[in-house]
Design an enzyme around this catalytic site. Structure first.
Site, PDB file in Angstrom:
ATOM      1  N   CYS A 134      65.804  61.047  -7.795  1.00  0.00           N
ATOM      2  CA  CYS A 134      65.005  60.754  -7.647  1.00  0.00           C
ATOM      3  C   CYS A 134      63.634  62.485  -8.486  1.00  0.00           C
ATOM      4  O   CYS A 134      64.393  63.644  -8.181  1.00  0.00           O
ATOM      5  CB  CYS A 134      64.827  61.531  -6.131  1.00  0.00           C
ATOM      6  N   CYS A 137      61.334  64.348  -6.566  1.00  0.00           N
ATOM      7  CA  CYS A 137      61.813  65.144  -5.378  1.00  0.00           C
ATOM      8  C   CYS A 137      62.080  66.186  -5.818  1.00  0.00           C
ATOM      9  O   CYS A 137      62.288  67.404  -5.116  1.00  0.00           O
ATOM     10  CB  CYS A 137      63.069  64.384  -4.521  1.00  0.00           C
ATOM     11  N   ASP A 138      63.351  66.328  -6.534  1.00  0.00           N
ATOM     12  CA  ASP A 138      64.263  67.066  -7.937  1.00  0.00           C
ATOM     13  C   ASP A 138      64.039  67.682  -8.902  1.00  0.00           C
ATOM     14  O   ASP A 138      64.007  68.293  -9.176  1.00  0.00           O
ATOM     15  CB  ASP A 138      65.338  66.366  -7.458  1.00  0.00           C
TER      16      ASP A 138
HETATM   17  P1  FAD Z   1      65.064  54.055   3.974  1.00  0.00           P
HETATM   18  O1  FAD Z   1      64.528  56.259   4.027  1.00  0.00           O
HETATM   19  O2  FAD Z   1      66.241  53.588   3.300  1.00  0.00           O
HETATM   20  O3  FAD Z   1      65.341  53.592   5.642  1.00  0.00           O
HETATM   21  C1  FAD Z   1      65.710  52.308   5.520  1.00  0.00           C
HETATM   22  C2  FAD Z   1      67.067  52.642   6.442  1.00  0.00           C
HETATM   23  O4  FAD Z   1      67.248  50.831   7.178  1.00  0.00           O
HETATM   24  C3  FAD Z   1      67.876  52.738   6.355  1.00  0.00           C
HETATM   25  O5  FAD Z   1      68.634  53.347   7.366  1.00  0.00           O
HETATM   26  C4  FAD Z   1      68.930  52.267   6.832  1.00  0.00           C
HETATM   27  O6  FAD Z   1      70.258  52.296   7.099  1.00  0.00           O
HETATM   28  C5  FAD Z   1      68.193  51.114   7.808  1.00  0.00           C
HETATM   29  N1  FAD Z   1      68.814  49.922   7.437  1.00  0.00           N
HETATM   30  C6  FAD Z   1      69.189  48.859   6.017  1.00  0.00           C
HETATM   31  N2  FAD Z   1      69.243  47.628   6.361  1.00  0.00           N
HETATM   32  C7  FAD Z   1      69.459  47.192   7.583  1.00  0.00           C
HETATM   33  C8  FAD Z   1      70.040  46.272   8.313  1.00  0.00           C
HETATM   34  N3  FAD Z   1      70.243  45.210   7.466  1.00  0.00           N
HETATM   35  N4  FAD Z   1      69.389  46.532   9.807  1.00  0.00           N
HETATM   36  C9  FAD Z   1      69.546  47.463  10.548  1.00  0.00           C
HETATM   37  N5  FAD Z   1      69.254  48.590   9.599  1.00  0.00           N
HETATM   38  C10 FAD Z   1      69.457  48.242   8.443  1.00  0.00           C
HETATM   39  N6  FAD Z   1      61.594  61.686  -0.804  1.00  0.00           N
HETATM   40  C11 FAD Z   1      60.717  62.387  -0.478  1.00  0.00           C
HETATM   41  O7  FAD Z   1      59.392  62.449  -0.200  1.00  0.00           O
HETATM   42  N7  FAD Z   1      60.621  63.638  -0.266  1.00  0.00           N
HETATM   43  C12 FAD Z   1      62.335  64.126  -0.871  1.00  0.00           C
HETATM   44  O8  FAD Z   1      62.653  65.570  -1.787  1.00  0.00           O
HETATM   45  C13 FAD Z   1      63.580  62.907  -1.336  1.00  0.00           C
HETATM   46  N8  FAD Z   1      64.118  63.135  -1.937  1.00  0.00           N
HETATM   47  C14 FAD Z   1      65.364  62.720  -1.371  1.00  0.00           C
HETATM   48  C15 FAD Z   1      66.551  62.547  -1.971  1.00  0.00           C
HETATM   49  C16 FAD Z   1      68.042  61.556  -1.920  1.00  0.00           C
HETATM   50  C17 FAD Z   1      68.808  61.943  -2.249  1.00  0.00           C
HETATM   51  C18 FAD Z   1      67.860  60.590  -1.890  1.00  0.00           C
HETATM   52  C19 FAD Z   1      68.239  59.064  -2.177  1.00  0.00           C
HETATM   53  C20 FAD Z   1      65.305  59.715  -1.369  1.00  0.00           C
HETATM   54  C21 FAD Z   1      65.215  60.498  -1.439  1.00  0.00           C
HETATM   55  N9  FAD Z   1      63.547  60.678  -0.676  1.00  0.00           N
HETATM   56  C22 FAD Z   1      62.274  61.962  -1.016  1.00  0.00           C
HETATM   57  C23 FAD Z   1      62.843  59.499  -1.152  1.00  0.00           C
HETATM   58  C24 FAD Z   1      63.067  59.242   0.584  1.00  0.00           C
HETATM   59  O9  FAD Z   1      64.501  59.617   1.370  1.00  0.00           O
HETATM   60  C25 FAD Z   1      62.344  57.425   0.872  1.00  0.00           C
HETATM   61  O10 FAD Z   1      61.394  57.340  -0.159  1.00  0.00           O
HETATM   62  C26 FAD Z   1      62.671  57.108   2.067  1.00  0.00           C
HETATM   63  O11 FAD Z   1      63.801  57.955   2.846  1.00  0.00           O
HETATM   64  C27 FAD Z   1      61.868  55.542   2.417  1.00  0.00           C
HETATM   65  O12 FAD Z   1      62.056  55.098   3.287  1.00  0.00           O
HETATM   66  P2  FAD Z   1      61.604  53.899   4.336  1.00  0.00           P
HETATM   67  O13 FAD Z   1      62.184  53.647   6.077  1.00  0.00           O
HETATM   68  O14 FAD Z   1      61.075  52.813   3.215  1.00  0.00           O
HETATM   69  O15 FAD Z   1      64.017  53.767   3.977  1.00  0.00           O
END
Ligand code: FAD
Ligand code: NAP
Length: 313
Positions: A134, A137-138
């Protein structure tokens, strides 16, 4: 019958839960296969979420309070993996991995996406300690320092360009000598003086110490020659897997419209092509893949769910 089933407990799902319960819906359940929090819990820090400026807090610390706040307003959490979401008549049937089913008037799917790993030595060991997926992010951590970018698609080249405005130099390592990215993006990258191309090459190993990455060993796939790039950051952009399997029916067909990359097509209200079904966060089209954006999507979807249920009553 639930008012709303939320699938996935990252920033999008938790925020949807907060807005749905605080907005007056009585029975809202979040189905999350692990503890809620999502991808950001893998991060050692977060410094671009407005209003949160505590350097010693991890992504996990950051998300803990989100759960508490949601549960306070009545969101229920079932630590269960969802297998499938199906529209049955006017309602939705949520099938869990155990085979159990739950009925809901509406569903908000927020299962996110997962950046692919490239598979070189040290990638897992140094993930979050110099290896990142990302740039938004970093990237800032490498201000005026050199970084390596791996990949030759649109994401790699667009992110390399973004990084070139922060880092001193950007080395793009790509396994071929032509790019998959759009020609206009390739042209833009080629014109940038501090971007350097390392073609026909792959990352052999990322090297480092207790503090994190110190350099990247790159191998030319044609000559076998090795070279060391002295960069403390390595950004890996080799594609994403969208976690969209819950939206497939028993025949493997998607129940709502998706784009060619498997992202859910939504409108500005997070409505999918199926009435009563919403998608939010990283899995939707054009997602900026940021916590603040995913949270915004979750809030938007929940507000739409409240209006939809009122209209149906
Ligand atoms: P996710 O956070 O991916 O959540 C999806 C959830 O769905 C997960 O908990 C998963 O377990 C669950 N899930 C999936 N399939 C199923 C299923 N079949 N049944 C039940 N549950 C399920 N963004 C920033 O803004 N700033 C940052 O500094 C930043 N740093 C990051 C660092 C890292 C290492 C990573 C990997 C990402 C980073 N991001 C950052 C990006 C940010 O984390 C994502 O954009 C954000 O989390 C997306 O949110 P979401 O709710 O769409 O999905
Ligand atoms: P992508 O197009 O699949 O590109 C992945 C890149 O990583 C490719 O260059 C691939 O090399 C390389 N790669 C894959 N596995 C590797 C490995 N193990 N080691 C080294 N290199 C590896 O992924 P993306 O760039 O994330 O894009 C995904 C989709 O979204 C694409 O269709 C893209 O066009 C689209 N997208 C569009 C835009 C836009 O329109 N502005 C922006 C971003 C993404 P090869 O080329 O040799 O296969």
């Amino acid at each position: 019958m639930l008012d709303c089933a939320i699938i996935g407990g990252g920033p999008a799902g938790l925020t949807a839960g907060l807005y749905a319960t605080r907005g007056g819906l009585k029975s809202v359940t979040l189905f999350e296969m692990g503890m809620p929090g999502g991808q950001i819990t893998q991060s050692s820090e977060i410094e671009n979420y407005p209003g949160f400026f505590e350097h010693d807090k991890t992504g996990m610390d950051f998300m803990n309070t989100w759960q508490e706040q949601c549960f306070h307003f009545g969101l229920k959490h079932e630590m269960k993996k969802v297998e499938r979401v199906a529209k049955t008549g006017e309602h939705f049937t949520i099938t869990l991995e155990s085979g159990e089913t739950v009925e809901a008037k509406t569903a908000i799917v927020c299962t996110g996406s997962t950046p692919k790993r490239a598979g070189f030595k040290g990638e897992d060991e140094f993930f979050g300690r110099g290896v990142s997926t990302c740039a938004t992010c970093d990237g800032f951590f490498y201000k005026n320092k050199p970084v390596t970018v791996l990949g030759g698609g649109d994401t790699a080249l667009e992110e390399a360009y973004y990084l070139s405005n922060i880092a001193s130099d950007v080395y793009i390592v790509h396994r071929r000598d032509t790019f998959r990215a759009a020609p206009s993006t390739v042209d833009r990258v080629m014109r940038k003086e501090n971007i350097h191309l390392v073609l026909d090459s792959v990352v052999d190993e990322v090297l480092g110490d207790a503090m994190g990455v110190t350099s990247v060993r790159v191998k030319n796939v044609k000559s076998g020659e090795m070279q060391i790039l002295e960069t403390p950051g390595l950004f890996v952009f080799v594609g994403h897997n969208v976690n969209n399997s819950v939206l497939k029916d028993e025949n493997g067909e998607f129940i709502c419209k998706m784009n060619e990359w498997g992202q859910v097509i939504v409108d500005l209200s997070m409505r999918t092509s199926v009435e009563g079904l919403y998608a939010a966060g990283d899995m939707r089209i054009e997602a900026p893949k940021q916590v603040v954006c995913a949270a915004g999507d979750g809030a938007t979807a929940a507000l739409q769910v409240i209006s939809y249920i009122q209209e149906q009553a």
